[in-house]
Design a protein around this motif. Structure first.
Motif, mmCIF file in Angstrom:
data_model
loop_
_atom_site.group_PDB
_atom_site.id
_atom_site.type_symbol
_atom_site.label_atom_id
_atom_site.label_comp_id
_atom_site.label_asym_id
_atom_site.label_seq_id
_atom_site.Cartn_x
_atom_site.Cartn_y
_atom_site.Cartn_z
ATOM 1 N N ARG A 9 26.311 45.323 21.801
ATOM 2 C CA ARG A 9 27.648 45.385 21.197
ATOM 3 C C ARG A 9 28.306 46.730 21.475
ATOM 4 N NH1 ARG A 9 26.933 42.693 15.165
ATOM 5 N NH2 ARG A 9 26.402 40.602 15.869
ATOM 6 N N THR A 10 27.496 47.795 21.403
ATOM 7 C CA THR A 10 28.021 49.132 21.671
ATOM 8 C C THR A 10 28.522 49.226 23.105
ATOM 9 O OG1 THR A 10 26.493 50.101 20.073
ATOM 10 C CG2 THR A 10 27.453 51.597 21.689
ATOM 11 N N LEU A 11 27.777 48.664 24.052
ATOM 12 C CA LEU A 11 28.190 48.677 25.465
ATOM 13 C C LEU A 11 29.501 47.921 25.655
ATOM 14 C CD1 LEU A 11 24.807 48.050 27.356
ATOM 15 C CD2 LEU A 11 25.994 50.236 26.998
ATOM 16 N N ILE A 12 29.615 46.766 24.977
ATOM 17 C CA ILE A 12 30.830 45.962 25.105
ATOM 18 C C ILE A 12 32.028 46.677 24.494
ATOM 19 C CG2 ILE A 12 31.948 43.808 24.378
ATOM 20 C CD1 ILE A 12 29.151 42.497 24.559
ATOM 21 N N HIS A 18 31.140 44.003 30.499
ATOM 22 C CA HIS A 18 32.230 43.053 30.321
ATOM 23 C C HIS A 18 31.971 41.781 31.122
ATOM 24 C CE1 HIS A 18 33.333 45.044 34.091
ATOM 25 N NE2 HIS A 18 33.979 43.922 34.394
ATOM 26 N N PHE A 19 32.605 40.711 30.673
ATOM 27 C CA PHE A 19 32.443 39.437 31.374
ATOM 28 C C PHE A 19 33.584 39.266 32.363
ATOM 29 C CE2 PHE A 19 32.930 34.850 31.941
ATOM 30 C CZ PHE A 19 31.612 34.492 32.248
ATOM 31 N N SER A 20 33.231 39.030 33.610
ATOM 32 C CA SER A 20 34.225 38.844 34.665
ATOM 33 C C SER A 20 34.540 37.364 34.811
ATOM 34 C CB SER A 20 33.708 39.399 35.996
ATOM 35 O OG SER A 20 34.584 39.040 37.045
ATOM 36 N N VAL A 21 35.796 37.023 34.519
ATOM 37 C CA VAL A 21 36.225 35.625 34.668
ATOM 38 C C VAL A 21 36.193 35.225 36.136
ATOM 39 C CG1 VAL A 21 38.107 33.989 34.304
ATOM 40 C CG2 VAL A 21 37.674 35.794 32.613
ATOM 41 N N LYS A 22 36.545 36.168 36.992
ATOM 42 C CA LYS A 22 36.597 35.884 38.432
ATOM 43 C C LYS A 22 35.219 35.538 38.998
ATOM 44 C CE LYS A 22 38.170 37.841 42.826
ATOM 45 N NZ LYS A 22 38.805 39.025 43.488
ATOM 46 N N SER A 23 34.242 36.370 38.685
ATOM 47 C CA SER A 23 32.898 36.132 39.229
ATOM 48 C C SER A 23 32.030 35.283 38.300
ATOM 49 C CB SER A 23 32.201 37.467 39.497
ATOM 50 O OG SER A 23 32.080 38.208 38.296
ATOM 51 N N ARG A 24 32.565 35.018 37.097
ATOM 52 C CA ARG A 24 31.883 34.202 36.100
ATOM 53 C C ARG A 24 30.492 34.745 35.746
ATOM 54 N NH1 ARG A 24 33.337 27.947 37.969
ATOM 55 N NH2 ARG A 24 35.613 28.204 37.873
ATOM 56 N N ARG A 25 30.425 36.020 35.513
ATOM 57 C CA ARG A 25 29.173 36.628 35.109
ATOM 58 C C ARG A 25 29.461 37.958 34.426
ATOM 59 N NH1 ARG A 25 27.123 40.636 38.553
ATOM 60 N NH2 ARG A 25 28.334 40.985 40.462
ATOM 61 N N GLU A 27 29.228 41.883 34.020
ATOM 62 C CA GLU A 27 29.172 42.976 34.982
ATOM 63 C C GLU A 27 29.041 44.304 34.247
ATOM 64 O OE1 GLU A 27 32.653 42.724 37.415
ATOM 65 O OE2 GLU A 27 31.874 41.032 38.617
ATOM 66 N N TRP A 28 28.356 45.242 34.871
ATOM 67 C CA TRP A 28 28.176 46.562 34.298
ATOM 68 C C TRP A 28 27.894 47.563 35.411
ATOM 69 C CZ3 TRP A 28 24.866 42.493 33.949
ATOM 70 C CH2 TRP A 28 23.600 42.636 34.557
ATOM 71 N N ASP A 29 28.106 48.804 35.084
ATOM 72 C CA ASP A 29 27.815 49.892 36.021
ATOM 73 C C ASP A 29 26.525 50.548 35.550
ATOM 74 O OD1 ASP A 29 27.643 52.390 37.335
ATOM 75 O OD2 ASP A 29 29.813 52.423 37.655
ATOM 76 N N CYS A 30 25.473 50.395 36.337
ATOM 77 C CA CYS A 30 24.153 50.903 35.931
ATOM 78 C C CYS A 30 24.184 52.395 35.638
ATOM 79 C CB CYS A 30 23.128 50.615 37.026
ATOM 80 S SG CYS A 30 22.723 48.854 37.172
ATOM 81 N N ASP A 31 24.923 53.160 36.434
ATOM 82 C CA ASP A 31 24.975 54.604 36.235
ATOM 83 C C ASP A 31 25.631 54.944 34.898
ATOM 84 O OD1 ASP A 31 23.756 55.083 38.659
ATOM 85 O OD2 ASP A 31 25.661 55.205 39.759
ATOM 86 N N VAL A 32 26.679 54.195 34.564
ATOM 87 C CA VAL A 32 27.383 54.443 33.296
ATOM 88 C C VAL A 32 26.501 54.044 32.120
ATOM 89 C CG1 VAL A 32 29.366 53.837 31.877
ATOM 90 C CG2 VAL A 32 29.644 54.168 34.335
ATOM 91 N N VAL A 33 25.815 52.898 32.249
ATOM 92 C CA VAL A 33 24.935 52.433 31.174
ATOM 93 C C VAL A 33 23.801 53.411 30.951
ATOM 94 C CG1 VAL A 33 23.320 50.625 30.472
ATOM 95 C CG2 VAL A 33 25.508 50.005 31.503
ATOM 96 N N ASP A 34 23.265 53.957 32.042
ATOM 97 C CA ASP A 34 22.182 54.935 31.923
ATOM 98 C C ASP A 34 22.615 56.156 31.126
ATOM 99 O OD1 ASP A 34 20.401 53.394 33.277
ATOM 100 O OD2 ASP A 34 20.712 54.367 35.232
#
Length: 260
Positions: A9-12, A18-25, A27-34
């Protein structure tokens, strides 16, 4: 599960996931999440969660945290008498956030660490006042409900612990009598260690002139102390209690009980 859910929830909320409507999955940036450090663990996650919750929900879970990691519905009902809002409704919102679980008539924090962390979010100077308020109101509602009475007495004893009980003589007497009743219930349940803790709490609340001003109450406490400490194998405390009775008893019958 709670910690994972709160972390996601904190990440969202921080737009790191975030959920990409275009790619239907998702998505996240691993470096940012780290970089999303959780060194403060549960406290940080709860603080973030609390920032999105209504003030009444936060107040409700803080109050419940004073009573331990789980609480019967009957005790929550009793708390409603002194609150300006329906605590059940607020706890249901906390259930939706994954902070508390509801299983039948029992509310329970998802983890002991969650309960302890929320309790520690209460400013230190406010905790004892809150324990006293909870204890007093539970006592009013307890009636013949022994378990509710024990819960109320535990709250009062937390308030009175440490530097002493900063209360009026009327309140102090009420607190002593509450411990006497709790001790007798514990003795009847063969919970003698618990009984001794209530007896000790009651003795701690007696003033310096208690044998003159509260003779019957003092006698009752020391007789129980002698009896329970004997069962618990505490010979020293038993002897001290008996000596106290023999030094202050007013009648032959009272001294005979202590001598036998």
């Amino acid at each position: 599960p709670f910690f994972i859910a709160q972390f996601l929830r904190t990440l969202i909320q921080n737009r790191m996931l975030h959920f990409s409507v275009k790619s239907r999955r998702w998505e996240w940036d691993c470096d940012v999440v780290d970089m999303q450090m959780i060194s403060d663990g549960v406290a940080k996650l709860l603080t973030t969660t609390f920032s999105h919750l209504p003030a009444k929900v936060i107040q409700a879970v803080k109050i419940v945290s004073c009573l331990g990691s789980q609480l019967e519905e009957s005790a929550v009902d009793a708390l409603n008498y002194f609150l300006p809002f329906d605590i059940h409704a607020q706890l249901q919102l906390a259930v939706g956030e994954g902070i508390i679980e509801k299983a039948g008539p029992v509310y329970q924090f998802t983890h002991d660490i969650v309960q302890q962390t929320i309790y520690e979010l209460i400013p230190t100077h406010e905790r004892k006042i809150l324990h006293k308020k909870i204890g007093n109101n539970l006592l009013v509602s307890a009636g013949n409900n022994n378990l509710l009475h024990l819960l109320a007495t535990d709250q009062i004893n937390i308030f009175c612990k440490g530097r002493g009980c900063n209360s009026s003589d009327v309140e102090r007497l009420q607190f002593i009598e509450s411990n006497v009743k709790a001790a007798k219930f514990a003795m009847a349940s063969s919970s003698f260690i618990q009984a001794q803790s209530y007896i000790d709490a009651g003795l701690h609340l007696l003033d310096g002139q208690h044998w003159k001003s509260r003779y019957d109450l003092s006698l009752d406490l020391f007789e129980m102390s002698a009896s329970v400490s004997c069962i618990n194998g505490d010979v020293s405390k038993m002897s001290t209690s008996l000596d106290e009775i023999l030094s202050h008893c007013r009648t032959f019958d009272d001294s005979l009980k202590a001598s036998s």
